[in-house]
Design a protein around this motif. Structure first.
Motif, PDB file in Angstrom:
ATOM      1  N   VAL A  47       0.833  -1.206   0.000  1.00 14.38           N
ATOM      2  CA  VAL A  47       0.000   0.000   0.000  1.00 14.38           C
ATOM      3  C   VAL A  47       0.868   1.256   0.000  1.00 14.38           C
ATOM      4  CG1 VAL A  47      -1.683   1.329   1.331  1.00 14.38           C
ATOM      5  CG2 VAL A  47      -1.995  -1.136   1.031  1.00 14.38           C
ATOM      6  N   VAL A  59      -6.192  -0.272  -8.865  1.00 17.64           N
ATOM      7  CA  VAL A  59      -5.460  -1.412  -8.299  1.00 17.64           C
ATOM      8  C   VAL A  59      -6.435  -2.571  -8.136  1.00 17.64           C
ATOM      9  CG1 VAL A  59      -4.138  -2.276  -6.331  1.00 17.64           C
ATOM     10  CG2 VAL A  59      -3.910   0.119  -7.039  1.00 17.64           C
ATOM     11  N   PHE A  61      -6.970  -6.357  -6.571  1.00 18.42           N
ATOM     12  CA  PHE A  61      -6.495  -7.315  -5.576  1.00 18.42           C
ATOM     13  C   PHE A  61      -7.052  -8.690  -5.916  1.00 18.42           C
ATOM     14  CE2 PHE A  61      -6.347  -3.253  -3.432  1.00 18.42           C
ATOM     15  CZ  PHE A  61      -5.185  -3.309  -2.681  1.00 18.42           C
ATOM     16  N   LEU A  95      -6.801   2.766   2.109  1.00 19.69           N
ATOM     17  CA  LEU A  95      -7.325   2.300   0.824  1.00 19.69           C
ATOM     18  C   LEU A  95      -8.638   2.989   0.488  1.00 19.69           C
ATOM     19  CD1 LEU A  95      -6.544  -1.521   0.971  1.00 19.69           C
ATOM     20  CD2 LEU A  95      -5.463   0.174  -0.501  1.00 19.69           C
ATOM     21  N   THR A 102      -9.916   0.943  -6.056  1.00 20.74           N
ATOM     22  CA  THR A 102      -9.513  -0.409  -5.685  1.00 20.74           C
ATOM     23  C   THR A 102     -10.597  -1.409  -6.094  1.00 20.74           C
ATOM     24  OG1 THR A 102     -10.404  -0.038  -3.451  1.00 20.74           O
ATOM     25  CG2 THR A 102      -8.039   0.311  -3.793  1.00 20.74           C
ATOM     26  N   VAL A 121     -12.703  -2.478  -0.140  1.00 23.68           N
ATOM     27  CA  VAL A 121     -12.276  -1.943  -1.431  1.00 23.68           C
ATOM     28  C   VAL A 121     -13.479  -1.318  -2.136  1.00 23.68           C
ATOM     29  CG1 VAL A 121     -10.399  -3.609  -1.591  1.00 23.68           C
ATOM     30  CG2 VAL A 121     -12.576  -4.105  -2.743  1.00 23.68           C
TER      31      VAL A 121
END
Length: 278
Positions: A47, A59, A61, A95, A102, A121
């Motif tokens: 991060v 981003v 994940f 985040l 995200t 997110v």
């Protein structure tokens, strides 16, 4: 692939540069992708790297471990995270406020803190056939203590959040989509391409406009307060400290690896019967 990935080597969390403005963060802590202290340390490094790069716009994940996005918190090591798990709460707060968008790409199981991470997110896409979500804590005699109560109820509404948390059951992607838990359930064969297209499309747009969208939406729907999250976590720790809960954890720690894997794969089916034995 970023230079920092090479530096981290066998880190349980790695960052890859997929395209200009687009990064992937991959959880790789086999066999279950437990949220261990080492995962937290590596995630904090990832991060920080993303925050330091002004070119990052989106981003994604995801997981390198088949069948598990993130199984759950390693409760047997909870004291190693520090009182109140300050790093965890700092990470998910950052985040939420980050200038980049995200995305969670879910294939496999995300229970407990794994689901709580996905809830933190901005956007969630899941494999229709292979995604499994749940808050398993009730079967151990505790509650979600890392943001699940607050964030899940905001997405699904109070009644459905109560159903999910009080039942401790597993939920498939189609149900999660209907509940508003995830953005979309996508056929498994199409998931990677779908997420890739979304991320690259977002990365192609103007950074300042994307930042403005996220900032304004955060103002309209602010994150749970730090006080609320801290109070819930403290209540979870109180429940965790009870003798019969600690005994369950000790018994689980002694189980053979194949028995642990079998339980983790079928947790939603078995958690009720385990609870009734005590």
């Amino acid at each position: 692939m970023s230079n920092s990935q090479d530096q981290r080597g066998d880190s349980p969390v790695r960052v890859e540069q997929a395209a200009p403005g687009y990064r992937r963060v991959i959880f790789d802590n086999p066999p279950l992708n437990l949220y261990d202290p080492e995962v937290e340390t590596a995630l904090a490094e990832a991060v920080a790297e993303l925050e330091a790069d002004p070119g990052v716009k989106v981003v994604v994940f995801d997981s390198a471990v088949p069948q598990f996005f993130m199984a759950h918190l390693n409760l047997g090591r909870i004291e190693e995270f520090g009182p109140g798990m300050p790093t965890w709460f700092d990470l998910v707060d950052r985040l939420g406020r980050a200038r980049f968008i995200t995305v969670g790409s879910l294939r496999g199981r995300a229970r407990g803190i794994g689901n709580e991470f996905l809830l933190a997110v901005d956007v969630r896409f899941a494999s229709r056939e292979h995604a499994v979500l749940g808050q398993l804590e009730i079967g151990t005699g505790i509650i979600p203590g890392c943001g699940g109560l607050q964030r899940l109820s905001r997405l699904t509404g109070r009644s459905r959040a109560l159903e999910i948390i009080a039942s401790g059951e597993d939920y498939d992607a189609e149900t999660a989509e209907r509940y508003g838990w995830i953005n979309r359930a996508v056929p498994d064969a199409e998931l990677d391409a779908f997420v890739e297209r979304f991320a690259r499309r977002v990365a192609s747009f103007d950074a300042d406009a994307l930042i403005a969208v996220k900032e304004l939406l955060n103002q309209e729907a602010p994150a749970p307060s730090a006080a609320s999250l801290a109070a819930t976590h403290a209540r979870m720790v109180e429940l965790l400290d009870r003798d019969f809960v600690q005994e369950r954890l000790r018994l689980s720690a002694k189980a053979a690896p194949e028995a642990v894997l079998d339980l983790e794969l079928h947790m939603g089916e078995r958690i009720g019967s385990r609870a009734l034995q005590h």
